[in-house]
Design a protein around this motif. Structure first.
Motif, PDB file in Angstrom:
ATOM      1  N   MET A 141      39.472 -32.729  -1.401  1.00 62.67           N
ATOM      2  CA  MET A 141      39.852 -33.227  -0.112  1.00 62.67           C
ATOM      3  C   MET A 141      38.885 -33.377   0.671  1.00 62.67           C
ATOM      4  O   MET A 141      39.180 -33.910   1.744  1.00 62.67           O
ATOM      5  N   GLU A 142      37.703 -32.472   0.648  1.00 60.73           N
ATOM      6  CA  GLU A 142      36.702 -32.570   1.648  1.00 60.73           C
ATOM      7  C   GLU A 142      37.086 -32.063   2.891  1.00 60.73           C
ATOM      8  O   GLU A 142      36.822 -32.568   3.949  1.00 60.73           O
ATOM      9  N   LEU A 143      37.863 -31.206   2.842  1.00 66.45           N
ATOM     10  CA  LEU A 143      38.449 -30.609   4.230  1.00 66.45           C
ATOM     11  C   LEU A 143      37.424 -29.376   4.921  1.00 66.45           C
ATOM     12  O   LEU A 143      36.635 -28.966   3.991  1.00 66.45           O
ATOM     13  N   PRO A 144      37.464 -29.375   6.078  1.00 63.68           N
ATOM     14  CA  PRO A 144      36.658 -28.020   6.744  1.00 63.68           C
ATOM     15  C   PRO A 144      37.031 -26.830   5.893  1.00 63.68           C
ATOM     16  O   PRO A 144      38.275 -26.680   5.718  1.00 63.68           O
ATOM     17  N   LEU A 145      36.248 -25.662   6.292  1.00 61.40           N
ATOM     18  CA  LEU A 145      36.398 -24.319   5.578  1.00 61.40           C
ATOM     19  C   LEU A 145      37.591 -24.082   5.986  1.00 61.40           C
ATOM     20  O   LEU A 145      38.239 -23.139   5.370  1.00 61.40           O
ATOM     21  N   ARG A 146      37.913 -24.087   7.370  1.00 61.93           N
ATOM     22  CA  ARG A 146      39.048 -23.386   8.022  1.00 61.93           C
ATOM     23  C   ARG A 146      40.342 -23.688   7.378  1.00 61.93           C
ATOM     24  O   ARG A 146      41.478 -22.838   7.456  1.00 61.93           O
ATOM     25  N   TYR A 147      40.445 -24.467   6.419  1.00 63.46           N
ATOM     26  CA  TYR A 147      41.799 -25.106   5.731  1.00 63.46           C
ATOM     27  C   TYR A 147      41.847 -24.093   4.463  1.00 63.46           C
ATOM     28  O   TYR A 147      42.892 -24.181   4.021  1.00 63.46           O
ATOM     29  N   ALA A 148      40.902 -23.325   4.225  1.00 61.38           N
ATOM     30  CA  ALA A 148      40.785 -22.513   3.076  1.00 61.38           C
ATOM     31  C   ALA A 148      40.878 -21.046   3.321  1.00 61.38           C
ATOM     32  O   ALA A 148      40.670 -20.083   2.775  1.00 61.38           O
TER      33      ALA A 148
ATOM     34  N   THR B  30      43.294 -18.900   4.481  1.00 62.06           N
ATOM     35  CA  THR B  30      44.362 -18.062   3.592  1.00 62.06           C
ATOM     36  C   THR B  30      43.668 -17.741   2.211  1.00 62.06           C
ATOM     37  O   THR B  30      44.035 -16.597   1.848  1.00 62.06           O
ATOM     38  N   GLU B  31      43.399 -19.026   1.540  1.00 67.10           N
ATOM     39  CA  GLU B  31      43.082 -18.613   0.097  1.00 67.10           C
ATOM     40  C   GLU B  31      41.790 -17.419   0.138  1.00 67.10           C
ATOM     41  O   GLU B  31      41.609 -16.580  -0.824  1.00 67.10           O
ATOM     42  N   MET B  32      40.971 -17.648   0.994  1.00 66.53           N
ATOM     43  CA  MET B  32      39.474 -16.762   1.062  1.00 66.53           C
ATOM     44  C   MET B  32      40.294 -15.261   1.360  1.00 66.53           C
ATOM     45  O   MET B  32      39.406 -14.540   1.145  1.00 66.53           O
ATOM     46  N   GLY B  33      41.151 -15.257   2.218  1.00 63.62           N
ATOM     47  CA  GLY B  33      41.576 -14.104   2.546  1.00 63.62           C
ATOM     48  C   GLY B  33      42.237 -13.141   1.421  1.00 63.62           C
ATOM     49  O   GLY B  33      41.798 -12.175   1.257  1.00 63.62           O
ATOM     50  N   TYR B  34      42.803 -13.938   0.538  1.00 65.83           N
ATOM     51  CA  TYR B  34      43.675 -13.473  -0.695  1.00 65.83           C
ATOM     52  C   TYR B  34      42.273 -12.983  -1.593  1.00 65.83           C
ATOM     53  O   TYR B  34      42.290 -11.926  -2.255  1.00 65.83           O
ATOM     54  N   ILE B  35      41.519 -13.575  -1.698  1.00 62.82           N
ATOM     55  CA  ILE B  35      40.140 -13.365  -2.502  1.00 62.82           C
ATOM     56  C   ILE B  35      39.574 -11.974  -1.874  1.00 62.82           C
ATOM     57  O   ILE B  35      38.994 -11.084  -2.823  1.00 62.82           O
ATOM     58  N   LEU B  36      39.329 -11.933  -0.709  1.00 65.99           N
ATOM     59  CA  LEU B  36      38.852 -11.130  -0.028  1.00 65.99           C
ATOM     60  C   LEU B  36      39.674  -9.528  -0.386  1.00 65.99           C
ATOM     61  O   LEU B  36      39.035  -8.317  -0.353  1.00 65.99           O
TER      62      LEU B  36
END
Length: 389
Positions: A348-355, A357-363
């Protein structure tokens, strides 16, 4: 401490370059596997799928319909059949991917505006090809059928605009986003590459600590790290993170451009999410390596953990439709959340802020695994000191 971490990092690079269990999986296999995945789907789209025609009408109109179907991208008429048994036999043998049946008196019924039932047969065992055949067949037959009625109404003196409204009162426009041509290479290859990377990273890192014992180098590691599990694990993590970056460059800088796959504009944001995935995978592998001293047990556990990642991630089947226990299993793999972020920032080529939540789970994987691994490995190093005291 920083000097010791750098020494451990350099030492780990040397091990990666000299130990077959490391360099074969991390440096040799990725290049071969990534190119192999991209080459498999070189055709990209399913075109000219063999389709049979079962024509009980045998009219000028049915021949026109068959000609129009042949002009589509997905349908290539290769056989004529006379009955359903012959049709099903051809599909079972794999000689055709589908078939279309024109019923008797089809032309007469269409022109008299009586219901006409044209049947499209597809082999749903191949989901994508079945959908492509149905999509093109439905579009052609509905358009062509409406055209026949429109032509008749105009000949009877009805204005064309009014006739069009009567024949087709509802206009439907559909837009297929992010993979409009059902491109296998564009869609499947990146996902297969990254799930393979997760498996490779975890399968190697489950050996990071216990393999030191197997190769009789644990005492050397203890000395270089000055007895600190934190230093040892940090140095090893940095070394394997850099290897992960090398593979990322290989994927986004060579393999995908070579096969004209991917979205170069999304490389930067994807790199951030990928780095988190690599750290999470290394953390999981190191924790397993710290728990299980037996190398074979650790490898078996790593294989059991990583093998179903692609199936449970939701890449080909939505997770919400899976049984609840499968959804929980998917939630204990970092690739699951990476995939959700991957769709957003890559396709979708969205900005990083849209991810975020998922980045938080990986953390969470990172925050949980590294401290536990450090505590467990520090106990092993402390026992080693006691044995040599």
């Amino acid at each position: 401490m920083m000097k010791a971490i750098i020494q451990i990092t350099i030492r780990e690079w040397k091990r990666i370059l000299t130990l077959p269990v490391h360099y074969l999986v991390l440096l040799v296999m990725p290049a071969l596997l990534f190119a192999f995945y991209a080459y498999i789907y070189q055709a990209r789209n399913a075109r000219d799928l063999p389709v049979a025609i079962w024509d009980d009408d045998r009219s000028v109109l049915s021949r026109q319909f068959a000609f129009m179907l042949e002009q589509t991208e997905s349908i290539h008429i290769t056989r004529q059949v006379d009955n359903q048994t012959e049709l099903e036999t051809l599909i079972r043998r794999g000689e055709v991917a589908g078939a279309i049946h024109f019923p008797a008196r089809m032309e007469r019924n269409i022109k008299s505006r009586h219901p006409v039932y044209i049947t499209v047969y597809t082999n749903a065992a191949a989901i994508v090809t079945a959908k492509l055949i149905y999509k093109d067949a439905a579009q052609v037959l509905m358009t062509a059928g409406s055209g026949v009625i429109l032509q008749k109404l105009v000949k009877l003196g009805m204005p064309k605009d009014k006739a069009m409204t009567l024949v087709q009162p509802l206009k439907l426009t559909s837009y297929q986003l992010y993979n409009p041509t059902f491109n296998y290479q564009q869609y499947l290859v990146p996902g297969l590459i990254f799930v393979a990377l997760q498996m490779m990273i975890i399968m190697v890192t489950v050996l990071l600590l216990n393999y030191e014992r197997k190769t009789n180098t644990l005492e050397e590691l203890h000395q270089v790290a000055k007895g600190s599990a934190f230093v040892a694990i940090t140095g090893k993590t940095l070394a394997h993170l850099v290897v992960g970056w090398v593979n990322f460059i290989l994927v986004t800088g060579i393999v995908l451009p070579l096969f004209e796959v991917g979205h170069p504009a999304a490389t930067g944001t994807l790199f951030v999410v990928f780095t988190l995935l690599v750290l999470a995978c290394i953390g999981i592998g190191i924790l397993v390596s710290a728990i299980f001293k037996d190398v074979m047990v650790a490898c078996d556990l790593g294989l059991f953990y990583t093998s179903p990642a692609f199936v449970f991630s939701g890449f080909t089947f939505p997770r919400w439709a899976m049984p609840w226990y499968d959804q929980y299993y998917a939630a204990i793999m970092p690739f699951t959340f990476f995939l959700d972020a991957f769709f957003k920032v890559y396709f979708m080529e969205l900005p990083l802020r849209y991810a975020y939540t998922e980045m938080g789970y990986i953390l969470i994987f990172i925050v949980v695994t590294y401290p536990l691994a450090i505590i467990l490995f520090q106990r092993q190093l402390n026992k080693l000191e006691v044995q040599h005291a």
